[in-house]
Scaffold this motif. Structure first.
Motif, PDB file in Angstrom:
ATOM      1  N   HIS A   1       0.847  -1.200   0.000  1.00  0.00           N
ATOM      2  CA  HIS A   1       0.000   0.000   0.000  1.00  0.00           C
ATOM      3  C   HIS A   1       0.881   1.248   0.000  1.00  0.00           C
ATOM      4  CE1 HIS A   1      -3.678  -2.067   0.372  1.00  0.00           C
ATOM      5  NE2 HIS A   1      -3.512  -2.469   1.614  1.00  0.00           N
ATOM      6  N   SER A   2       0.536   2.191  -0.836  1.00  0.00           N
ATOM      7  CA  SER A   2       1.275   3.452  -0.848  1.00  0.00           C
ATOM      8  C   SER A   2       0.302   4.598  -1.111  1.00  0.00           C
ATOM      9  CB  SER A   2       2.352   3.443  -1.924  1.00  0.00           C
ATOM     10  OG  SER A   2       1.783   3.737  -3.175  1.00  0.00           O
ATOM     11  N   LEU A   3       0.824   5.805  -1.054  1.00  0.00           N
ATOM     12  CA  LEU A   3       0.004   6.995  -1.303  1.00  0.00           C
ATOM     13  C   LEU A   3      -0.246   7.210  -2.787  1.00  0.00           C
ATOM     14  CD1 LEU A   3       1.618   9.349   1.339  1.00  0.00           C
ATOM     15  CD2 LEU A   3      -0.748   8.543   1.336  1.00  0.00           C
ATOM     16  N   ILE A   7      -1.290  14.024  -2.576  1.00  0.00           N
ATOM     17  CA  ILE A   7      -0.687  15.141  -1.840  1.00  0.00           C
ATOM     18  C   ILE A   7      -1.246  15.160  -0.426  1.00  0.00           C
ATOM     19  CG2 ILE A   7      -0.331  17.634  -1.772  1.00  0.00           C
ATOM     20  CD1 ILE A   7      -1.043  17.617  -4.804  1.00  0.00           C
ATOM     21  N   VAL A   8      -0.341  15.152   0.547  1.00  0.00           N
ATOM     22  CA  VAL A   8      -0.707  15.168   1.960  1.00  0.00           C
ATOM     23  C   VAL A   8      -0.350  16.535   2.540  1.00  0.00           C
ATOM     24  CG1 VAL A   8      -0.330  14.102   4.214  1.00  0.00           C
ATOM     25  CG2 VAL A   8      -0.226  12.693   2.140  1.00  0.00           C
ATOM     26  N   VAL A  25       6.464  10.919   4.090  1.00  0.00           N
ATOM     27  CA  VAL A  25       5.433  11.016   3.051  1.00  0.00           C
ATOM     28  C   VAL A  25       6.001  10.594   1.702  1.00  0.00           C
ATOM     29  CG1 VAL A  25       3.940  12.614   1.770  1.00  0.00           C
ATOM     30  CG2 VAL A  25       4.058  12.751   4.267  1.00  0.00           C
ATOM     31  N   GLU A  26       7.208  11.059   1.375  1.00  0.00           N
ATOM     32  CA  GLU A  26       7.808  10.699   0.088  1.00  0.00           C
ATOM     33  C   GLU A  26       8.149   9.212   0.032  1.00  0.00           C
ATOM     34  OE1 GLU A  26      10.978  13.503  -0.618  1.00  0.00           O
ATOM     35  OE2 GLU A  26       9.568  14.946  -1.498  1.00  0.00           O
ATOM     36  N   ALA A  27       8.580   8.645   1.158  1.00  0.00           N
ATOM     37  CA  ALA A  27       8.879   7.207   1.208  1.00  0.00           C
ATOM     38  C   ALA A  27       7.610   6.388   0.970  1.00  0.00           C
ATOM     39  CB  ALA A  27       9.506   6.837   2.554  1.00  0.00           C
ATOM     40  N   SER A  89       4.948  13.929  17.285  1.00  0.00           N
ATOM     41  CA  SER A  89       6.157  13.104  17.196  1.00  0.00           C
ATOM     42  C   SER A  89       6.175  12.281  15.910  1.00  0.00           C
ATOM     43  CB  SER A  89       6.242  12.170  18.408  1.00  0.00           C
ATOM     44  OG  SER A  89       5.249  11.163  18.305  1.00  0.00           O
ATOM     45  N   LEU A  90       7.381  11.880  15.497  1.00  0.00           N
ATOM     46  CA  LEU A  90       7.523  11.105  14.263  1.00  0.00           C
ATOM     47  C   LEU A  90       6.777   9.776  14.286  1.00  0.00           C
ATOM     48  CD1 LEU A  90      11.128  11.568  12.890  1.00  0.00           C
ATOM     49  CD2 LEU A  90       8.955  12.337  11.941  1.00  0.00           C
ATOM     50  N   PRO A  91       6.873   8.991  15.386  1.00  0.00           N
ATOM     51  CA  PRO A  91       6.135   7.717  15.395  1.00  0.00           C
ATOM     52  C   PRO A  91       4.628   7.926  15.232  1.00  0.00           C
ATOM     53  CG  PRO A  91       7.722   7.779  17.203  1.00  0.00           C
ATOM     54  CD  PRO A  91       7.710   9.152  16.586  1.00  0.00           C
ATOM     55  N   VAL A  92       4.092   8.949  15.878  1.00  0.00           N
ATOM     56  CA  VAL A  92       2.656   9.225  15.764  1.00  0.00           C
ATOM     57  C   VAL A  92       2.318   9.699  14.354  1.00  0.00           C
ATOM     58  CG1 VAL A  92       0.745  10.642  16.644  1.00  0.00           C
ATOM     59  CG2 VAL A  92       2.406   9.692  18.232  1.00  0.00           C
ATOM     60  N   PHE A  93       3.192  10.516  13.755  1.00  0.00           N
ATOM     61  CA  PHE A  93       2.981  10.973  12.381  1.00  0.00           C
ATOM     62  C   PHE A  93       2.977   9.774  11.430  1.00  0.00           C
ATOM     63  CE2 PHE A  93       4.084  12.654   8.232  1.00  0.00           C
ATOM     64  CZ  PHE A  93       3.357  13.827   8.171  1.00  0.00           C
ATOM     65  N   ALA A  94       3.919   8.852  11.631  1.00  0.00           N
ATOM     66  CA  ALA A  94       4.000   7.658  10.782  1.00  0.00           C
ATOM     67  C   ALA A  94       2.722   6.823  10.904  1.00  0.00           C
ATOM     68  CB  ALA A  94       5.225   6.827  11.158  1.00  0.00           C
TER      69      ALA A  94
END
Length: 111
Positions: A1-3, A7-8, A25-27, A89-94
């Motif tokens: 699954h990917s975006l 655009i986010v 987001v780019e990854a 935080s990064l983990p929550v963003f991920a």
């Protein structure tokens, strides 16, 4: 699954983490945009950006009340996918990003 090139828009969050948000987001195959409200920015700018993106991610610990409610209202009216995060935080963003990806893929199957 990917975006899949979607655009986010990140509304709020910690500016110091924007390079990391961008990387995540780019990854995931998406394009990253950000919006940080300030005294110079008016709501029109946020609404224009909201109209140009596919989905929104909003860390609620670093966002103004006006921007939070504008995002909430816009996403409810437009049906755009939106993830409200408890922290920036990064983990929550991920995790929020993963939620958005699953929502967008689920929508194609459930309708």
């Amino acid at each position: 699954h990917s975006l899949g090139g979607q655009i986010v828009l990140c509304v709020g969050g910690r500016a110091a983490l924007y390079p990391d948000y961008l990387r995540l987001v780019e990854a995931a195959g998406g394009c990253f945009m950000s919006y940080r409200g300030s005294l110079e920015n008016n709501g029109d700018c946020l609404n224009i950006l909201l109209g140009r993106v596919n989905m929104v991610i909003c860390p609620v610990d670093c966002v103004s009340h006006d921007d939070y409610f504008a995002v909430k209202r816009y996403c409810r009216q437009s049906g755009k996918f939106c993830a409200f995060l408890a922290r920036s935080s990064l983990p929550v963003f991920a995790q929020g990003l993963t939620m958005l990806i699953l929502q967008s893929h689920g929508a194609h199957h459930s309708e």
